[in-house]
Design a protein around this motif. Structure first.
Motif, PDB file in Angstrom:
ATOM      1  N   VAL A  42       0.861  -1.173   0.000  1.00 52.48           N
ATOM      2  CA  VAL A  42       0.000   0.000   0.000  1.00 52.48           C
ATOM      3  C   VAL A  42       0.899   1.225   0.000  1.00 52.48           C
ATOM      4  O   VAL A  42       1.872   1.297   0.758  1.00 52.48           O
ATOM      5  CB  VAL A  42      -0.928   0.016   1.240  1.00 52.48           C
ATOM      6  CG1 VAL A  42      -1.751   1.286   1.270  1.00 52.48           C
ATOM      7  CG2 VAL A  42      -1.836  -1.193   1.230  1.00 52.48           C
ATOM      8  N   THR A  43       0.587   2.193  -0.835  1.00 57.24           N
ATOM      9  CA  THR A  43       1.444   3.362  -1.009  1.00 57.24           C
ATOM     10  C   THR A  43       0.657   4.641  -0.764  1.00 57.24           C
ATOM     11  O   THR A  43      -0.512   4.752  -1.168  1.00 57.24           O
ATOM     12  CB  THR A  43       2.046   3.384  -2.428  1.00 57.24           C
ATOM     13  OG1 THR A  43       2.798   2.188  -2.632  1.00 57.24           O
ATOM     14  CG2 THR A  43       2.964   4.582  -2.612  1.00 57.24           C
ATOM     15  N   VAL A  47      10.186  18.476   7.453  1.00 59.58           N
ATOM     16  CA  VAL A  47       8.936  17.724   7.311  1.00 59.58           C
ATOM     17  C   VAL A  47       8.876  16.715   8.452  1.00 59.58           C
ATOM     18  O   VAL A  47       9.845  15.976   8.695  1.00 59.58           O
ATOM     19  CB  VAL A  47       8.866  16.996   5.954  1.00 59.58           C
ATOM     20  CG1 VAL A  47       7.544  16.248   5.826  1.00 59.58           C
ATOM     21  CG2 VAL A  47       9.029  17.976   4.811  1.00 59.58           C
ATOM     22  N   VAL A  48       7.755  16.682   9.152  1.00 63.07           N
ATOM     23  CA  VAL A  48       7.576  15.771  10.287  1.00 63.07           C
ATOM     24  C   VAL A  48       6.459  14.793   9.956  1.00 63.07           C
ATOM     25  O   VAL A  48       5.371  15.201   9.533  1.00 63.07           O
ATOM     26  CB  VAL A  48       7.247  16.549  11.580  1.00 63.07           C
ATOM     27  CG1 VAL A  48       6.987  15.581  12.729  1.00 63.07           C
ATOM     28  CG2 VAL A  48       8.390  17.491  11.938  1.00 63.07           C
ATOM     29  N   ILE A  49       6.725  13.521  10.146  1.00 67.76           N
ATOM     30  CA  ILE A  49       5.740  12.458   9.927  1.00 67.76           C
ATOM     31  C   ILE A  49       5.524  11.762  11.260  1.00 67.76           C
ATOM     32  O   ILE A  49       6.442  11.148  11.809  1.00 67.76           O
ATOM     33  CB  ILE A  49       6.212  11.456   8.865  1.00 67.76           C
ATOM     34  CG1 ILE A  49       6.640  12.191   7.587  1.00 67.76           C
ATOM     35  CG2 ILE A  49       5.111  10.449   8.545  1.00 67.76           C
ATOM     36  CD1 ILE A  49       7.275  11.294   6.549  1.00 67.76           C
ATOM     37  N   ASP A  50       4.313  11.848  11.783  1.00 63.95           N
ATOM     38  CA  ASP A  50       4.004  11.310  13.097  1.00 63.95           C
ATOM     39  C   ASP A  50       3.874   9.790  13.037  1.00 63.95           C
ATOM     40  O   ASP A  50       3.628   9.193  11.978  1.00 63.95           O
ATOM     41  CB  ASP A  50       2.707  11.925  13.617  1.00 63.95           C
ATOM     42  CG  ASP A  50       2.462  11.590  15.070  1.00 63.95           C
ATOM     43  OD1 ASP A  50       1.596  10.726  15.326  1.00 63.95           O
ATOM     44  OD2 ASP A  50       3.129  12.157  15.944  1.00 63.95           O
ATOM     45  N   SER A  51       4.006   9.161  14.200  1.00 65.02           N
ATOM     46  CA  SER A  51       3.893   7.701  14.273  1.00 65.02           C
ATOM     47  C   SER A  51       2.498   7.214  13.907  1.00 65.02           C
ATOM     48  O   SER A  51       2.336   6.081  13.438  1.00 65.02           O
ATOM     49  CB  SER A  51       4.258   7.211  15.677  1.00 65.02           C
ATOM     50  OG  SER A  51       3.398   7.785  16.648  1.00 65.02           O
ATOM     51  N   ALA A  52       1.462   8.048  14.114  1.00 62.69           N
ATOM     52  CA  ALA A  52       0.115   7.643  13.730  1.00 62.69           C
ATOM     53  C   ALA A  52       0.013   7.424  12.223  1.00 62.69           C
ATOM     54  O   ALA A  52      -0.703   6.530  11.759  1.00 62.69           O
ATOM     55  CB  ALA A  52      -0.888   8.707  14.187  1.00 62.69           C
ATOM     56  N   VAL A  53       0.739   8.223  11.451  1.00 67.93           N
ATOM     57  CA  VAL A  53       0.766   8.041  10.002  1.00 67.93           C
ATOM     58  C   VAL A  53       1.598   6.817   9.639  1.00 67.93           C
ATOM     59  O   VAL A  53       1.207   5.999   8.805  1.00 67.93           O
ATOM     60  CB  VAL A  53       1.334   9.301   9.325  1.00 67.93           C
ATOM     61  CG1 VAL A  53       1.481   9.102   7.830  1.00 67.93           C
ATOM     62  CG2 VAL A  53       0.455  10.499   9.622  1.00 67.93           C
ATOM     63  N   ALA A  94       6.446  21.313   8.050  1.00 70.39           N
ATOM     64  CA  ALA A  94       5.252  20.716   7.460  1.00 70.39           C
ATOM     65  C   ALA A  94       4.996  19.350   8.089  1.00 70.39           C
ATOM     66  O   ALA A  94       5.938  18.616   8.413  1.00 70.39           O
ATOM     67  CB  ALA A  94       5.417  20.564   5.948  1.00 70.39           C
ATOM     68  N   THR A  95       3.731  19.023   8.285  1.00 74.35           N
ATOM     69  CA  THR A  95       3.336  17.711   8.789  1.00 74.35           C
ATOM     70  C   THR A  95       2.491  17.006   7.731  1.00 74.35           C
ATOM     71  O   THR A  95       1.772  17.652   6.959  1.00 74.35           O
ATOM     72  CB  THR A  95       2.537  17.836  10.090  1.00 74.35           C
ATOM     73  OG1 THR A  95       1.342  18.600   9.841  1.00 74.35           O
ATOM     74  CG2 THR A  95       3.352  18.509  11.171  1.00 74.35           C
ATOM     75  N   ILE A  96       2.576  15.695   7.728  1.00 72.70           N
ATOM     76  CA  ILE A  96       1.819  14.877   6.779  1.00 72.70           C
ATOM     77  C   ILE A  96       0.806  14.055   7.552  1.00 72.70           C
ATOM     78  O   ILE A  96       1.155  13.393   8.545  1.00 72.70           O
ATOM     79  CB  ILE A  96       2.758  13.961   5.975  1.00 72.70           C
ATOM     80  CG1 ILE A  96       3.698  14.804   5.108  1.00 72.70           C
ATOM     81  CG2 ILE A  96       1.964  12.995   5.099  1.00 72.70           C
ATOM     82  CD1 ILE A  96       4.713  13.993   4.336  1.00 72.70           C
ATOM     83  N   SER A  97      -0.454  14.095   7.103  1.00 72.99           N
ATOM     84  CA  SER A  97      -1.530  13.307   7.703  1.00 72.99           C
ATOM     85  C   SER A  97      -2.036  12.309   6.668  1.00 72.99           C
ATOM     86  O   SER A  97      -2.021  12.587   5.466  1.00 72.99           O
ATOM     87  CB  SER A  97      -2.680  14.203   8.183  1.00 72.99           C
ATOM     88  OG  SER A  97      -2.223  15.140   9.127  1.00 72.99           O
ATOM     89  N   TYR A  98      -2.511  11.166   7.156  1.00 75.77           N
ATOM     90  CA  TYR A  98      -2.965  10.104   6.250  1.00 75.77           C
ATOM     91  C   TYR A  98      -4.104   9.333   6.892  1.00 75.77           C
ATOM     92  O   TYR A  98      -4.024   8.953   8.057  1.00 75.77           O
ATOM     93  CB  TYR A  98      -1.796   9.157   5.923  1.00 75.77           C
ATOM     94  CG  TYR A  98      -2.185   7.925   5.147  1.00 75.77           C
ATOM     95  CD1 TYR A  98      -2.540   8.021   3.796  1.00 75.77           C
ATOM     96  CD2 TYR A  98      -2.195   6.677   5.747  1.00 75.77           C
ATOM     97  CE1 TYR A  98      -2.890   6.889   3.078  1.00 75.77           C
ATOM     98  CE2 TYR A  98      -2.535   5.545   5.034  1.00 75.77           C
ATOM     99  CZ  TYR A  98      -2.888   5.649   3.688  1.00 75.77           C
ATOM    100  OH  TYR A  98      -3.238   4.531   2.990  1.00 75.77           O
ATOM    101  N   ARG A  99      -5.174   9.144   6.117  1.00 76.91           N
ATOM    102  CA  ARG A  99      -6.307   8.336   6.570  1.00 76.91           C
ATOM    103  C   ARG A  99      -6.311   7.038   5.791  1.00 76.91           C
ATOM    104  O   ARG A  99      -6.443   7.038   4.547  1.00 76.91           O
ATOM    105  CB  ARG A  99      -7.624   9.080   6.367  1.00 76.91           C
ATOM    106  CG  ARG A  99      -7.814  10.274   7.278  1.00 76.91           C
ATOM    107  CD  ARG A  99      -9.285  10.701   7.335  1.00 76.91           C
ATOM    108  NE  ARG A  99      -9.821  10.959   6.018  1.00 76.91           N
ATOM    109  CZ  ARG A  99      -9.830  12.157   5.431  1.00 76.91           C
ATOM    110  NH1 ARG A  99      -9.318  13.199   6.068  1.00 76.91           N
ATOM    111  NH2 ARG A  99     -10.355  12.312   4.228  1.00 76.91           N
ATOM    112  N   ALA A 100      -6.158   5.942   6.519  1.00 80.76           N
ATOM    113  CA  ALA A 100      -6.076   4.643   5.849  1.00 80.76           C
ATOM    114  C   ALA A 100      -7.400   4.248   5.216  1.00 80.76           C
ATOM    115  O   ALA A 100      -7.427   3.501   4.226  1.00 80.76           O
ATOM    116  CB  ALA A 100      -5.635   3.565   6.850  1.00 80.76           C
ATOM    117  N   GLY A 101      -8.526   4.752   5.755  1.00 79.43           N
ATOM    118  CA  GLY A 101      -9.826   4.356   5.238  1.00 79.43           C
ATOM    119  C   GLY A 101     -10.040   4.762   3.801  1.00 79.43           C
ATOM    120  O   GLY A 101     -10.432   3.942   2.960  1.00 79.43           O
TER     121      GLY A 101
END
Length: 629
Positions: free
Chosen positions: A33-34, A46-52, A93-100
């Protein structure tokens, strides 16, 4: 019957083989999955949180591209709170991602005016200008005209770091509470294309059993067909040529059964009906069996493996019951290696400016003096090198604020003669999130030293306040108390509080040695000069780390002043070679003052304990010298 069973076996075998192959080909799920994101071109961090990163199970693969200079790009990960503390007043910058719905969003975070981070101290980075910006020249990006930001490369705060081409593709298993930072060198923008990839479970547990089962049924069907063919040929018997035809017999009258009597089929027609009914019955049984098996498989769900996050003693973001340790064991090993390289470079060039990159306080003071002496006195031995490892002991402070303290014991290699050397104990301090750990104390442990029971490195220890009255001797009084013993011996009021049985330092420079030196000078030069000793507390910090028995490991920096003064007109004081090299004065008509610095580590038991304060290790040497009037 065998022919029917063979046909059924062929059909079922074909279905099973095709289904098994289809699961591995046509119906095979995607292997990964990409999620891709593009950040603004002028973004430096750029910060990518562990939730992402943990939106999908499995190992995360981070790919970056779009950097103007691939040599300066870096990827690192650390505790989320530490990453934000390091950024402090910097925009990122932060990156958010919704798996749904696989939605990726990029948000720019601008710090509030006057933001100082979690330490409460002002950031060391240059703040962004608040005045109206001057329009940039044509072809110049805003990032090029803005003030440079801090460089994240090589920071001791990161749990792991990848630089240059190594940062292009990074595989990691980031637990909860840990974030990834992507950046350049603080001046150039960060890579603007971020791609996250997670593996997908493509296992097909039924494919192999279906294919094998189909092949087995195929073999059984072939065997049934051949067996039926052989039986059929035997039943027909041998064929012989017949003679003349017999005359036809007269037909017998047909028997017509009454309606109440059921005719029992006989002969070839009955056999034919039986053969027709057998496949029908078998097909019905197989259909019922197939329906039951299908229902059984439909009701039984295949469990999906759930990843187990890396356990931590407490939440790295500070939401746990207790703060996490300042560093992890692999992180500390990497820090010690960096310190070892920096110390080797400084020692090789006798350069105090290089030493300042990794040394501070008493450790830097002693090294600085040693470099000065060695430049003028070639036979002056160098201070012990800082080995790169292995670590024999690590005791980090459990804290989520700064400054942070870490104690480590490093194994020393054998000397040139093959003799084992005492381990080297280091006390490291990180003043702010953007500072690296500095060596405040570097001492050799005493032979056969008994180290008290300490907390494991995965938990960490608390720092004891310098004025704590819960110890047998307050940490901020240990230096003066031990210095008084070195001057006055058993006449000191602190003499009974210290265990001096195996104390090598007292034997070398204690009160007895001082009296012998004074007597030797008086005998050799009479009353032409006097030698006096006095003690004082140095500028080094008092570091106290709690032990499991409510005691503490205390690091202190006492100093001893030796004043050799002329008392008779015409007399001179001759400085030793080491003192002359440091002071620049070989002889004086007035006097010479020499200051010796001590780096000491003690175990101080808790108040009310029957144990005594004992010396764990020390380092000492001449740190300054001057002519006095």
């Amino acid at each position: 019957m065998r022919f029917v069973l063979a046909i059924v076996a062929f059909v079922v075998a074909a279905v099973m083989i095709v289904a098994g192959i289809a699961q591995r080909t046509i119906f095979a799920p995607p292997s990964q999955v990409t999620a891709a994101a593009t950040v603004p071109a002028d973004t430096r961090y750029v910060v990518i949180d562990s939730a992402v990163l943990n939106a999908h199970p499995g190992q995360q693969t981070l790919s970056i591209s779009g950097s103007k200079n691939a040599k300066t790009q870096m990827v690192a990960y650390g505790r989320t709170a530490d990453v934000k503390a390091w950024l402090a007043d910097q925009k990122y910058a932060t990156i958010s991602y919704r798996a749904g719905d696989s939605a990726v969003t990029v948000k720019t975070v601008t710090p509030k005016a006057g933001s100082t981070g979690s330490t409460g101290a002002a950031s060391t980075a240059t703040p962004a200008p608040t005045a109206t910006p001057t329009p940039a020249p044509t072809g110049t990006t805003p990032a090029q005209t803005a003030a440079p930001g801090p460089d994240p490369v090589g920071s001791d705060l990161w749990l792991d770091e990848f630089d240059g081409q190594d940062a292009q593709v990074t595989k990691m298993n980031v637990p909860s509470g840990v974030s990834v930072i992507v950046a350049g060198d603080g001046t150039t923008p960060a890579p603007d294309k971020i791609v996250l990839t997670w593996p997908v479970d493509t296992s097909t547990p039924w494919a192999f059993p279906l294919i094998i089962g189909g092949l087995v049924l195929l073999v059984i069907g072939i065997a049934l067909y051949l067996g039926g063919l052989y039986t059929h040929r035997r039943a027909r018997g041998p064929r012989r040529k017949s003679g003349p035809k017999m005359p036809k017999l007269p037909k017998a009258p047909k028997y017509k059964p009454t309606a109440s009597i059921e005719a029992t089929p006989r002969g070839r027609r009955s056999t034919r009906r039986t053969r027709v009914m057998a496949p029908a019955i078998l097909a019905g049984v197989l259909a019922l069996a197939g329906t039951g098996a299908g229902a059984a498989f439909a009701d039984t769900s295949t469990p999906t493996p759930t990843p187990t996050p890396t356990s931590t003693t407490s939440a790295p973001n500070g939401n746990g019951n207790s703060p996490a340790p300042a560093v992890t064991a692999p992180q500390l090993e990497r820090i010690i290696k960096r310190i070892s390289v920096a110390a080797a470079n400084a020692d090789a060039k006798n350069d105090p400016n290089l030493a300042k990159l990794r040394f501070a306080g008493p450790a830097l003071q002693l090294r600085d003096a040693n470099y000065t002496i060695r430049l003028k006195k070639a036979d002056q031995p160098a201070l012990p090198a800082i080995p790169a490892g292995p670590l024999e002991l690590s005791l980090p402070q459990a804290t989520d604020s700064w400054p942070r303290t870490v104690t480590a014991v490093v194994k020393m290699p054998n000397d040139s003669t093959g003799k084992a050397q005492a381990p080297l104990a280091l006390a490291l301090v990180q003043p702010t999130p953007r500072d690296n750990y500095m060596v405040e104390y570097a001492i050799a442990l005493e032979p056969n030293v008994k180290v008290p029971n300490l907390a494991p490195a995965s938990i960490g220890a608390a720092v004891v306040p310098p004025d704590s009255k819960l110890l047998k001797v307050q940490p901020d009084q240990v230096a003066a108390a031990y210095g008084d013993i070195l001057l006055n011996g058993d006449k000191s009021k602190w003499y009974s509080s210290f265990d001096l049985t195996d104390d090598k330092l007292v034997a070398q420079v204690g009160a007895s040695w001082k009296q012998q030196e004074q007597a030797r000078l008086a005998q050799q030069f009479g009353q032409t000069s006097t030698l006096t000793f006095s003690g004082r507390v140095g500028a080094g910090p008092v570091i106290s780390m709690a032990t499991n028995d409510s005691g503490a490991i205390v690091w202190v920096n006492p100093e001893e002043v030796q004043l050799h003064r002329v008392t008779e007109a015409g007399a001179q004081v001759i400085a030793g070679a080491t003192t002359a090299a440091l002071s620049g004065v070989a002889q004086s008509n007035t006097g010479i003052e020499s200051v010796y610095g001590y780096q000491l580590a003690f175990y101080v038991p808790p108040a009310g304990s029957n144990e005594k304060v004992r010396l764990l290790g020390f380092a000492q040497g001449l740190v300054s010298a001057r002519e006095v009037q």
